[in-house]
Scaffold this active site. Structure first.
Site, PDB file in Angstrom:
ATOM      1  CG  HIS A 182      42.221  36.940  45.569  1.00 50.78           C
ATOM      2  ND1 HIS A 182      42.970  37.443  44.520  1.00 50.78           N
ATOM      3  CD2 HIS A 182      40.957  36.798  45.075  1.00 50.78           C
ATOM      4  CE1 HIS A 182      42.199  37.601  43.457  1.00 50.78           C
ATOM      5  NE2 HIS A 182      40.971  37.217  43.760  1.00 50.78           N
ATOM      6  CD  GLN A 250      38.561  40.091  45.119  1.00 51.86           C
ATOM      7  OE1 GLN A 250      38.872  41.257  44.870  1.00 51.86           O
ATOM      8  NE2 GLN A 250      38.150  39.267  44.169  1.00 51.86           N
ATOM      9  NE  ARG A 280      39.619  33.813  33.254  1.00 52.58           N
ATOM     10  CZ  ARG A 280      39.755  34.714  34.225  1.00 52.58           C
ATOM     11  NH1 ARG A 280      39.782  34.341  35.503  1.00 52.58           N
ATOM     12  NH2 ARG A 280      39.872  36.005  33.934  1.00 52.58           N
ATOM     13  CG  ASP A 282      41.271  35.281  38.789  1.00 51.95           C
ATOM     14  OD1 ASP A 282      40.952  35.864  37.720  1.00 51.95           O
ATOM     15  OD2 ASP A 282      41.302  35.844  39.896  1.00 51.95           O
ATOM     16  CD  GLU A 324      42.830  37.093  34.386  1.00 51.54           C
ATOM     17  OE1 GLU A 324      42.346  38.193  34.087  1.00 51.54           O
ATOM     18  OE2 GLU A 324      43.242  36.831  35.531  1.00 51.54           O
ATOM     19  CG  HIS A 393      34.884  38.776  33.390  1.00 54.93           C
ATOM     20  ND1 HIS A 393      35.832  37.987  32.777  1.00 54.93           N
ATOM     21  CD2 HIS A 393      35.346  39.035  34.635  1.00 54.93           C
ATOM     22  CE1 HIS A 393      36.817  37.771  33.631  1.00 54.93           C
ATOM     23  NE2 HIS A 393      36.560  38.387  34.762  1.00 54.93           N
ATOM     24  CG  ASP A 394      38.319  41.258  34.106  1.00 57.55           C
ATOM     25  OD1 ASP A 394      37.527  41.553  35.019  1.00 57.55           O
ATOM     26  OD2 ASP A 394      39.158  40.346  34.190  1.00 57.55           O
ATOM     27  NE  ARG A 518      35.843  44.821  37.101  1.00 59.12           N
ATOM     28  CZ  ARG A 518      36.486  43.908  37.838  1.00 59.12           C
ATOM     29  NH1 ARG A 518      37.386  43.125  37.279  1.00 59.12           N
ATOM     30  NH2 ARG A 518      36.244  43.783  39.126  1.00 59.12           N
TER      31      ARG A 518
HETATM   32  C1  OTU Z   1      40.970  38.773  37.328  1.00 61.53           C
HETATM   33  O1  OTU Z   1      41.359  39.954  36.686  1.00 61.53           O
HETATM   34  C2  OTU Z   1      39.488  38.588  37.015  1.00 61.53           C
HETATM   35  O2  OTU Z   1      39.316  38.407  35.641  1.00 61.53           O
HETATM   36  C3  OTU Z   1      38.723  39.772  37.527  1.00 61.53           C
HETATM   37  O3  OTU Z   1      37.367  39.728  37.182  1.00 61.53           O
HETATM   38  C4  OTU Z   1      38.893  39.823  39.013  1.00 61.53           C
HETATM   39  O4  OTU Z   1      38.333  41.006  39.505  1.00 61.53           O
HETATM   40  C5  OTU Z   1      40.361  39.758  39.433  1.00 61.53           C
HETATM   41  O5  OTU Z   1      41.134  38.810  38.714  1.00 61.53           O
HETATM   42  C6  OTU Z   1      40.452  39.377  40.878  1.00 61.53           C
HETATM   43  O6  OTU Z   1      40.074  38.044  41.077  1.00 61.53           O
HETATM   44  O7  OTU Z   1      44.193  39.840  37.850  1.00 61.53           O
HETATM   45  O8  OTU Z   1      45.891  39.087  35.913  1.00 61.53           O
HETATM   46  O9  OTU Z   1      41.266  44.976  35.475  1.00 61.53           O
HETATM   47  O10 OTU Z   1      42.102  42.653  34.387  1.00 61.53           O
HETATM   48  O11 OTU Z   1      42.193  42.194  37.861  1.00 61.53           O
HETATM   49  C7  OTU Z   1      44.840  39.874  35.624  1.00 61.53           C
HETATM   50  C8  OTU Z   1      41.244  43.947  36.265  1.00 61.53           C
HETATM   51  C9  OTU Z   1      43.883  40.028  36.744  1.00 61.53           C
HETATM   52  C10 OTU Z   1      41.594  42.628  35.662  1.00 61.53           C
HETATM   53  C11 OTU Z   1      42.578  41.975  36.552  1.00 61.53           C
HETATM   54  C12 OTU Z   1      42.598  40.509  36.303  1.00 61.53           C
END
Ligand code: OTU
Length: 648
Positions: A182, A250, A280, A282, A324, A393-394, A518
């Protein structure tokens, strides 16, 4: 596509760009040998598009241009990595994730902190998002408004480049994010879409009314049910609904549009040429959507990742890809690639299952769920590796399967309730002070926020002024870290945890953050406090030293490199979990007591090494332990762990 056609396209583009001759041979080999794979992957996504051939050529051009732009020093670094074998499997790597502003102020201050990190043993730096994002709410930078401009809060792209230089000189590695799923609703594409530009509206999933959103929401789980319920938002300016799976600001990118993939690949290769060592990706699980599904882990999401990986392997091969995917255990495994694409999708993935299971064990003093799940985790292919971590961080999601909870005799619903209450600050008798995050009353789902130290009881222990409890929480912190540092994969520390930072509640004063707890575990570092790591006996000293010692042990023993050499042990004690790692003529037994009580382990566990030795060498304190008779026991203090070396 015929060989002759493909080769002629490749040669035409390469010749026109002067990419020919001996100097470029390794690149040309990579391109020619992977050309069909690229074509195959792309055609699975877009073959029905009228201009498919043009799209394919444009992608090739992008790959070739990125190779041409690669700086000689990076070409050299690519070669060095290649010579090391699979460089990211090494036991020498230890990472840390941090927010540049909260850790150091800004990017230009970062080089001054490298000695501190090196002293701890960290050599892989994960910078949390630093590209431009809106000033107020931006999901900690995960709502990107410009992928090429460093946000002025952190500095400039020149600062980033010079940090990369400093890292390279010190043999350290750089990791950053590409937020693939996004953009921010402030991104130029979104702005144009809002102004009515149809070309850019097609970069997102936009709808005139709620018909499709309503249907899709029936099967799409909510990611942030409290602060951003649903998966679509209404944009007044555009007078349309837009898909926004995460926060309403987003907007999900529409990868059915090849222009989106092209733009994102371009950015990925741009990051590679900044000297990024680990990228990484995301939220990769979310990048493809289909009506009637959860819109997660779809086959096309894997195809996109494979396409990206092959493109990177050709153009900028030194950059590893971390996916991730924080999803169900079996699903995480798929991100390493399957069949032909094994080890050609994501090189690394977060061991989110193991992380959650360590918290499960800590809360229950029962490690059987952790052990049961290893049959899935151990399926990881040789050549890919994990990011192992205790906190990031999550939030902590309890994403492991119900099946194994049942297998060890618990009721999955009650078990999860207990974990949420224990860790999420809902149980007065629990030493943990975390909070619940993402509470969804419809599904009864919730995750957990809190720093490593607070979840391990340090915050409450300090409030109680109990020396005994403080010591116990330090022991827990080190137990958790030891378990993830010694397991195969790259340990990724989270900044602040290295000296026991407890929850920081200042986020509640900030309107851009207060809706998201968080932030309680994303502290602003007070460097005066870090001085305490030099004060013998202080909490900071004990946590830092303990961690430093663990990292040292990992780095000085090749047995800890990830050669898929982990074998879990049958401890016959549900509070003690352990694994054996074997490499060349060495074996190391790593054993962890997750109980607040002293425990005993029968020497039977060491039977396999009796023919070689009567003694075990404890790497924790350089002492020797005699292997007793089967019926005798090795004693563990509460939360104690052993790292026992045997040479054969
Ligand atoms: C990731 O998170 C990031 O690490 C988060 O900090 C962001 O908020 C999110 O993307 C949006 O960009 O999508 O595949 O509980 O574990 O949102 C896992 C929330 C993700 C995170 C989840 C994660």
């Amino acid at each position: 596509m015929k060989n002759s056609t493909l080769f002629s396209i490749i040669h035409t583009i390469c010749d026109s760009k002067e990419v020919k001759g001996k100097k470029h041979q390794p690149f040309l080999d990579r391109l020619i040998s992977n050309g069909h794979v690229l074509h195959f992957l792309l055609s699975q996504l877009y073959s029905k598009k009228e201009n498919f051939d043009t799209i394919f050529s444009e992608m090739l051009e992008l790959i070739i241009d990125s190779y041409i732009e690669r700086h000689p020093s990076l070409l050299k670094r690519d070669q060095e990595k290649e010579q090391k074998g699979t460089w990211f499997l090494s036991n020498d790597l230890v990472g840390m994730s941090l927010y540049v502003d909260r850790f150091a102020g800004n990017l230009s201050e970062m080089p001054k902190k490298l000695d501190y990190l090196q002293n701890l043993g960290v050599n892989l730096l994960h910078l949390m998002p630093i590209f431009e994002s809106p000033e107020g709410a931006s999901d900690g930078g995960y709502a990107v408004s410009n992928y090429r401009v460093v946000d002025k809060r952190f500095g400039t792209i020149e600062d980033l480049k010079s940090l990369q230089q400093s890292l390279q000189e010190k043999n350290m590695y750089l990791m950053i994010d590409i937020v693939l799923n996004h953009t921010s609703n402030q991104h130029e594409w979104a702005q144009k879409a809002r102004q009515g530009d149809v070309y850019y509206q097609d970069f997102y999933y936009t709808y005139n009314d709620r018909t499709i959103p309503d249907q899709m929401e029936k099967t799409m789980p909510e990611v942030f049910p409290e602060s951003s319920p649903g998966s679509f938002s209404y944009d007044e300016k555009m007078n349309k609904w837009v898909m926004s799976v995460f926060h309403n600001y987003q907007w999900d990118l529409n990868f059915t549009n090849p222009q989106v993939l092209k733009a994102m690949l371009d950015t990925i290769l741009f990051y590679a040429n900044l000297g990024v060592d680990v990228l990484r990706i995301d939220a990769p699980a979310f990048i493809w959507k289909q009506m009637g599904t959860t819109c997660q882990n779809l086959p096309e999401a894997h195809i996109i990742l494979q396409f990206i990986k092959i493109a990177v392997e050709i153009a900028t091969p030194g950059m590893a890809i971390l996916g991730e995917a924080i999803v169900a255990p079996k699903q995480i495994m798929e991100y390493f690639g399957k069949g032909f694409f094994t080890n050609h999708e994501c090189d690394l993935a977060y061991n989110a299952t193991q992380m959650a299971l360590q918290w499960d064990a800590l809360a229950t003093a029962d490690t059987r769920n952790m052990l049961a799940n290893q049959s899935v985790i151990l399926q990881k292919p040789l050549g890919s590796t994990w990011i192992n971590y205790t906190r990031c961080h999550d939030d902590i999601g309890l994403g492991f399967e119900d099946y194994y909870i049942e297998q060890v005799g618990y009721n999955p619903y009650l078990h999860r309730e207990y974990l949420k209450n224990y860790l999420g600050g809902r149980l007065i008798t629990s030493p943990s002070s975390g909070d619940l995050f993402g509470v969804n009353p419809k599904t009864n789902d919730a995750r957990i926020s809190g720093t490593l130290a607070s979840l391990c009881g340090l915050e409450k222990a300090i409030q109680k002024e109990s020396a005994k409890d403080i010591q116990e929480s330090i022991d827990k912190i080190l137990l958790m870290q030891a378990n993830s540092i010694l397991l195969g994969g790259i340990p990724m520390l989270f900044y602040g945890d290295e000296f026991g930072y407890t929850n920081d509640y200042s986020y509640l004063e900030d309107a851009g953050k207060s809706y998201d707890n968080r932030w309680m575990h994303r502290p602003i570092i007070d460097w005066k406090k870090t001085l305490k790591i030099k004060q013998k006996g202080s909490v900071e000293y004990q946590v830092f030293k303990g961690l430093q010692n663990l990292i040292q042990i990992r780095k000085s023993n090749t047995v800890f490199a990830d050669n898929n050499n982990v074998e879990w042990l049958e401890s016959h004690n549900r509070s003690i979990v352990g694994f054996k790692r074997t490499w060349e003529r060495k074996q190391v037994f790593c054993l962890f007591n997750y109980s607040p009580e002293p425990q005993e382990l029968t020497y039977y566990v060491f039977n396999s090494v009796r023919p070689y030795t009567q003694e075990l060498y404890n790497l924790c304190d350089a002492s020797n332990i005699k292997i007793g008779k089967d019926k005798e026991h090795l004693s563990f203090k509460p939360y104690q762990f052993y790292i026992l070396l045997v040479e054969m």
